[in-house]
Design an enzyme around this catalytic site. Structure first.
Site, mmCIF file in Angstrom:
data_model
loop_
_atom_site.group_PDB
_atom_site.id
_atom_site.type_symbol
_atom_site.label_atom_id
_atom_site.label_comp_id
_atom_site.label_asym_id
_atom_site.label_seq_id
_atom_site.Cartn_x
_atom_site.Cartn_y
_atom_site.Cartn_z
ATOM 1 N N LEU A 41 50.456 28.998 30.170
ATOM 2 C CA LEU A 41 51.903 29.180 30.287
ATOM 3 C C LEU A 41 52.356 29.297 31.731
ATOM 4 O O LEU A 41 53.486 28.958 32.063
ATOM 5 C CB LEU A 41 52.342 30.431 29.517
ATOM 6 C CG LEU A 41 52.228 30.399 28.000
ATOM 7 C CD1 LEU A 41 52.638 31.744 27.415
ATOM 8 C CD2 LEU A 41 53.078 29.288 27.411
ATOM 9 N N GLN A 43 51.030 30.669 36.091
ATOM 10 C CA GLN A 43 50.057 31.239 37.018
ATOM 11 C C GLN A 43 50.797 31.991 38.105
ATOM 12 O O GLN A 43 51.834 31.539 38.599
ATOM 13 C CB GLN A 43 49.188 30.139 37.637
ATOM 14 C CG GLN A 43 48.108 30.654 38.569
ATOM 15 C CD GLN A 43 47.144 29.562 38.988
ATOM 16 O OE1 GLN A 43 47.201 28.440 38.472
ATOM 17 N NE2 GLN A 43 46.251 29.881 39.897
ATOM 18 N N GLY A 44 50.291 33.171 38.462
ATOM 19 C CA GLY A 44 50.915 33.963 39.519
ATOM 20 C C GLY A 44 49.870 34.649 40.355
ATOM 21 O O GLY A 44 48.683 34.310 40.309
ATOM 22 N N GLY A 45 50.315 35.653 41.121
ATOM 23 C CA GLY A 45 49.412 36.324 42.030
ATOM 24 C C GLY A 45 48.313 37.095 41.327
ATOM 25 O O GLY A 45 47.234 37.290 41.872
ATOM 26 N N PHE A 46 48.557 37.560 40.068
ATOM 27 C CA PHE A 46 47.564 38.362 39.370
ATOM 28 C C PHE A 46 46.567 37.505 38.607
ATOM 29 O O PHE A 46 45.480 37.958 38.268
ATOM 30 C CB PHE A 46 48.252 39.319 38.387
ATOM 31 C CG PHE A 46 48.874 38.616 37.223
ATOM 32 C CD1 PHE A 46 48.149 38.372 36.075
ATOM 33 C CD2 PHE A 46 50.187 38.180 37.277
ATOM 34 C CE1 PHE A 46 48.725 37.714 34.999
ATOM 35 C CE2 PHE A 46 50.767 37.529 36.210
ATOM 36 C CZ PHE A 46 50.038 37.289 35.079
ATOM 37 N N ASP A 163 62.545 44.693 38.677
ATOM 38 C CA ASP A 163 62.527 43.243 38.882
ATOM 39 C C ASP A 163 63.347 42.527 37.813
ATOM 40 O O ASP A 163 62.876 41.593 37.165
ATOM 41 C CB ASP A 163 61.087 42.720 38.885
ATOM 42 C CG ASP A 163 60.974 41.317 39.499
ATOM 43 O OD1 ASP A 163 61.866 40.953 40.301
ATOM 44 O OD2 ASP A 163 60.017 40.597 39.184
#
Length: 669
Positions: A41, A43-46, A163
């Site tokens: 779904l 992708q991010g920093g984590f 956020d």
């Protein structure tokens, strides 16, 4: 398709029958033997997020978050791990709310940490805006009306989201909004994580106090929600709507150049959500809701005040065993404590919300008229046993017992005369949405988000039977006047008929077409009516199961239905804030009642058939004269949405259940 969970795999998609990834050789066995990833779904920093199937729950969709941070350095990784664990803890604490994703699992497998949460079907408000264009005032008011109660719940739990953006609010198919992303781990990077006072939030939406010193208050979330509304109205990012040279917002000029405008009331509310100084902003979601629901707009001079109580801050995160960074950041070995699911202690229930002042200026808000306490009804008792929203209330036929249901997974049985809690009905694993008492007062049926119905002995609280068949949440239950047939409707777009005495399935009605929100049966037991998310009311023969009529008139979800005592008139209440009265002989609406400022959630006829009582998300109960369509009285007292009302046999008693977690008993003066 099966998706490979190796974060370094370049071709993760595999055939359904594959056991190892054809690209990298990674095992494709389901996580914990039940969660099978089907597609990535994001992708991010984590790390990465996947859509998955929960094979232990009939292939229900869920979301897997895999922790594989793209950061360098010991401190950066420690911060990333803490934020990932923090999201699991937040979801555990807040997941009892239907507009916040539920945490399903948190564990370690194959040297990675995983978080599994409820899948929310729908689009983000950013996607909705791109598809449908800029939001008009009605849509912005709906956003505020739906999100502010969620913020109120979150802040009462001593948590600040930090956020809120159009991307972090999803719109479900039933039009309810869901607040997501409580981890803000996507904001982590090596530089920020290594420094104290990390800047948290999204630029343009986060207020200055977050970006300057990493501080956040309830008013900070209110600022972010205001900035989100500006983006949705203008299709321009908030940074482009602020004049830094003069230190003021120019969004109204921007709207004017587009040939659009909003009311002075909404403009005033948004401006005061977006004040630069924390003390000049609204200090709580309640203050914004009170002004949003006000009947008239009377701004008065504002005197900035420092918040009276210390600002709410995020509670400390339980120290995970992974406090030290592993030697390799490409695939961190699992922490010892993460080898088993995190089960934080249950959070303490939030303090009961205080009722907003009826008159006078609120702290840091404009002075707006919000109505007055009824002169004809008084609150005789407030029942406070539930720990979450009260979804339904019903008085037993004998008038001695009151039953309430709640998102806290229970139903409670009370002595109506004394207000004493007799017992709690515990057995559902998820929220209880609906209740129905048999005509003889001996049995009670409950419908739940766990897809089941349960019938209880109302005299001693013993569970008699559990009925299964629905494949999604059960939203409505009703029992025929002769006590023989039970009808249930739910999000699986079905209506099911059951034998009340045995629990045996009798029939599933065909052609329902949409998720069912409300049901009612006529006094003669011949007609079943259903309302749902397609804005229609369908009429069914209870004997044959065939559809015999269709009523159209509402422009949004039909939340509530009730027959008049003589069975000739049907009342319906909707998300469109309207109540409609239908002549069942002609199948036409002959009157629309309009005075509520938010969703109408419940309607009930007085015994004389000439008066109607309604409960609304605007926190009020209204009494209507059906001959004129005028409001006779407005009852104020709940601190949040009124979800259900029921009446005593003589019409001199009203009970109400609310999202403020209370049940109130009102007596006629």
């Amino acid at each position: 398709m099966i998706c490979c969970l190796n974060p370094h795999c370049h071709k993760p998609q595999n055939a359904d029958d594959a056991t190892v990834c054809l690209s990298c050789g990674w095992s494709l066995k389901p996580l914990r033997g039940r969660y099978r990833a089907t597609q990535p779904l994001g992708q991010g920093g984590f790390g990465r997020t996947y859509l998955a199937l929960d094979e232990d729950r009939l292939g229900t969709y869920c979301v897997i978050k895999q922790f594989s941070p793209q950061v360098q350095g010991t401190k950066s990784l420690e911060k990333a791990v803490a934020l990932f664990v923090q999201e699991a803890v937040r979801l555990y604490e807040l997941g009892e709310h239907p507009q916040i994703p539920t945490l399903l699992a948190y564990f370690e497998q194959d040297q990675y940490l995983y978080l599994v949460q409820q899948y929310i079907e729908g689009l983000s408000l950013l996607q909705v805006m791109k598809q449908e264009g800029p939001f008009d005032e009605r849509k912005i008011r709906d956003v505020l009306a739906d999100v502010l109660p969620v913020l109120r719940f979150v802040h009462n739990k001593q948590v600040i989201h930090r956020d809120i953006t159009p991307s972090n609010i999803l719109r479900r198919p039933d039009d309810r909004l869901v607040l997501i992303d409580f981890g803000v781990a996507k904001q982590v990077n090596a530089e920020a994580a290594a420094e104290p006072g990390t800047r948290i939030g999204t630029e343009g939406y986060a207020p200055m106090e977050q970006f300057r010193g990493g501080r956040a208050y309830p008013a900070s979330d209110i600022y972010s929600l205001g900035a989100t509304c500006l983006h949705l109205m203008t299709q321009a990012k908030p940074d482009n709507l602020y004049d830094p040279l003069n230190g003021r917002w120019i969004w109204r000029e921007y709207l004017s150049n587009m040939g659009r405008a909003v009311s002075d009331q909404l403009a005033y509310i948004l401006d005061n959500m977006l004040k630069d100084l924390v003390a000049e902003r609204y200090q709580s979601a309640d203050e914004v809701m009170r002004d949003l629901n006000a009947d008239s707009f009377m701004p008065s001079p504002r005197t900035p005040k420092v918040p009276e109580a210390p600002p709410v801050s995020r509670p400390p995160i339980p120290a995970p065993a992974v406090a030290k960074a592993p030697p390799s950041v490409s695939r961190p070995p699992s922490p010892a404590a993460a080898s088993r699911p995190i089960v934080p202690p249950p959070p303490a229930p939030p303090p009961p919300p205080s009722r907003p002042p009826i008159s006078g200026p609120s702290r840091a808000t404009s002075r707006l008229s919000v109505g007055t306490q009824s002169r004809h009804w008084r609150c005789a008792k407030t029942l406070t046993g539930h720990t979450s929203w009260v979804t339904a209330v019903e008085i037993s036929p004998g008038g001695q017992v009151l039953v309430s249901s709640s998102l806290d997974d229970t139903a409670k049985v009370w002595n109506l005369v004394t207000g004493e809690l007799l017992y709690s009905l515990v057995g559902h694993s998820k929220a209880v949405n609906a209740i129905a008492i048999s005509p003889n007062g001996k049995a009670l049926t409950t419908g739940s988000d766990d897809y089941t119905l349960k019938t209880w002995n109302l005299q001693n609280g013993v569970l008699m039977r559990t009925m299964t068949g629905h494949s999604r949440n059960v939203n409505a239950v009703v029992i025929s006047p002769d006590g023989q047939i039970l009808a249930s409707g739910g999000q699986d777009r079905t209506i099911r008929l059951w034998q009340m005495g045995t629990g045996n399935s009798l029939r599933t009605l065909l052609g329902v077409g949409s998720m069912v929100k409300s049901l009612a049966i006529s006094p003669d037991g011949r007609l079943l009516v259903s309302g749902g998310f397609d804005n229609k009311i369908k009429l069914w023969s209870l004997q044959t199961g065939e559809q015999v009529g269709l009523l159209s008139g509402h422009v949004s979800t039909v939340n509530a239905l009730a027959f008049s005592p003589d069975g000739q008139t049907l009342a319906s209440g909707g998300k469109d804030k309207a109540i409609k009265l239908w002549n069942l002989r002609t199948k036409e609406a002959f009157r629309t009642l309009s005075d509520h400022t938010r969703d109408v959630n419940s309607v009930a006829f007085m015994p004389d058939g000439k008066t109607l009582v309604s409960g609304s998300s605007d926190t009020t109960i209204k009494i209507w004269d059906l001959s004129t369509g005028n409001v006779i009285d407005t009852i104020s007292g709940h601190g949040d949405s009124v979800n259900s009302v029921d009446l005593g046999a003589d019409g001199r008693l009203i009970v109400s259940g609310s999202s403020d977690s209370t049940v109130k008993i009102w007596e006629m003066l």
